[in-house]
Design an enzyme around this catalytic site. Structure first.
Site, mmCIF file in Angstrom:
data_model
loop_
_atom_site.group_PDB
_atom_site.id
_atom_site.type_symbol
_atom_site.label_atom_id
_atom_site.label_comp_id
_atom_site.label_asym_id
_atom_site.label_seq_id
_atom_site.Cartn_x
_atom_site.Cartn_y
_atom_site.Cartn_z
ATOM 1 N N SER A 88 6.717 14.926 -1.589
ATOM 2 C CA SER A 88 8.130 15.339 -1.587
ATOM 3 C C SER A 88 9.004 14.301 -2.284
ATOM 4 C CB SER A 88 8.627 15.613 -0.166
ATOM 5 O OG SER A 88 8.732 14.430 0.584
ATOM 6 N N ASN A 89 8.621 13.025 -2.228
ATOM 7 C CA ASN A 89 9.397 12.007 -2.961
ATOM 8 C C ASN A 89 9.247 12.203 -4.469
ATOM 9 O OD1 ASN A 89 10.835 9.840 -1.315
ATOM 10 N ND2 ASN A 89 8.908 10.048 -0.204
ATOM 11 N N ASN A 110 7.608 0.558 -4.763
ATOM 12 C CA ASN A 110 7.038 1.347 -3.661
ATOM 13 C C ASN A 110 8.171 1.762 -2.727
ATOM 14 O OD1 ASN A 110 4.947 2.340 -1.827
ATOM 15 N ND2 ASN A 110 5.423 0.569 -0.544
ATOM 16 N N HIS A 122 8.914 2.624 1.248
ATOM 17 C CA HIS A 122 8.293 2.415 2.562
ATOM 18 C C HIS A 122 9.266 2.878 3.646
ATOM 19 C CE1 HIS A 122 5.707 0.571 5.553
ATOM 20 N NE2 HIS A 122 6.791 0.039 6.105
ATOM 21 N N THR A 125 4.234 -6.471 -4.758
ATOM 22 C CA THR A 125 3.531 -7.738 -4.973
ATOM 23 C C THR A 125 2.224 -7.669 -4.182
ATOM 24 O OG1 THR A 125 4.547 -8.800 -3.063
ATOM 25 C CG2 THR A 125 5.714 -9.019 -5.170
ATOM 26 N N LEU A 150 1.270 -6.775 1.306
ATOM 27 C CA LEU A 150 1.468 -5.373 1.674
ATOM 28 C C LEU A 150 2.897 -5.136 2.159
ATOM 29 C CD1 LEU A 150 0.185 -2.534 2.288
ATOM 30 C CD2 LEU A 150 -0.110 -3.369 4.625
HETATM 31 C C1 GRF Z 1 6.986 8.831 2.919
HETATM 32 O O1 GRF Z 1 7.514 8.694 4.206
HETATM 33 C C2 GRF Z 1 6.750 7.486 2.311
HETATM 34 O O2 GRF Z 1 7.743 6.553 2.581
HETATM 35 C C3 GRF Z 1 5.475 7.113 3.017
HETATM 36 O O3 GRF Z 1 4.713 8.288 2.977
HETATM 37 C C4 GRF Z 1 5.583 9.401 2.962
HETATM 38 C C5 GRF Z 1 5.263 10.202 1.732
HETATM 39 O O4 GRF Z 1 5.895 11.436 1.744
HETATM 40 N N1 GRF Z 1 4.860 5.943 2.499
HETATM 41 P P1 GRF Z 1 5.785 12.386 0.468
HETATM 42 O O5 GRF Z 1 4.327 12.466 0.089
HETATM 43 O O6 GRF Z 1 6.621 11.796 -0.621
HETATM 44 O O7 GRF Z 1 6.313 13.717 0.914
#
Ligand code: GRF
Length: 229
Positions: free
Chosen positions: A12-13, A110, A112, A144, A147
């Protein structure tokens, strides 16, 4: 800007980035071309999103490789072949070996789901609830070798409400992750953000605190070092 995306799941991102780059009458919210989507899970739904959008995709299961180094060598040779200017890890659930992190330093970010440096690693929503925190959110940072420990660029915050569960927190944080990632990639594409040694420069000046996403989806400097108009 040529952008490669690494993702392990739903994507979804990635979709939010794609929609933002293609929205509007002109180029959308930023001028970006998605040159490849890469996954460590050949069944990940993100690959279907890439196919629908006509974006080349690469995937392989790490189990088919003798070591992390061999998997990463194959992955990063596929990435390097398409010559991205930025690599976005958008829900990529695998540690990348140090040699490749070093090679892409300052050009790999990234997202998070926590207010880093709090809660690196997994199960962030459950850990926020267990700690009784009043606030939660998401962070975009340069990658980096540590983690979830690279220099943070930007954050989005939400309040933790009475009755929140890991599911409600995950949903509300995700709703802020999308505009956060879009605004951060847009700022990078615009040349506003760079990594110098261990500090993030925003419009040429070091950030003492990560940029904060406001209610309108814009990034604001909050470290008392206001940026020029
Ligand atoms: C998000 O919450 C991201 O921050 C985490 O995994 C999830 C990924 O969601 N690391 P999507 O695959 O982008 O829907």
């Amino acid at each position: 800007m040529r952008i490669a995306v690494l993702a392990s799941g739903r994507g979804s991102n990635f979709q939010a980035l794609l929609d933002a780059a293609n929205s509007g009458e002109s180029n959308g919210q930023f001028d970006g071309e998605f040159v490849g989507v890469f996954s460590d899970r050949p069944e990940a739904p993100v690959l279907q999103r890439a196919a629908t959008a006509g974006i080349p995709a690469w995937s392989a299961a790490p189990a088919g490789f003798a070591s992390r180094a061999e998997f990463d060598a194959a992955l990063f040779s596929a990435i390097t072949a398409i010559q991205p200017q930025l690599i976005v890890m958008a829900g990529y659930m695998r540690i990348v070996s140090e040699a490749h992190v070093a090679q892409w330093r300052g050009r790999m970010i990234n997202i998070h789901p926590s207010l880093l440096p709090k809660y690196t690693g997994l199960r962030t929503h459950a850990r926020v609830l267990a700690a009784g925190d009043a606030e939660h959110g998401a962070t975009v940072h340069f990658v980096t070798a540590q983690l979830d420990g690279g220099p943070p660029i930007a954050q989005a915050r939400i309040g933790v409400q009475p009755g929140d569960t890991t599911a409600t927190l995950a949903q509300r944080v995700l709703g802020r992750e999308h505009p956060l990632l879009v605004a951060t990639v847009a700022a990078i594409a615009h040349g506003d953000i760079a990594l110098a040694d261990d500090s993030v420069l925003y419009r040429g000046r070091p950030l003492a605190m990560p940029l904060q996403l406001d209610a309108q989806g814009a990034l604001q400097r909050t470290d008392g070092n206001p940026h020029p108009p």
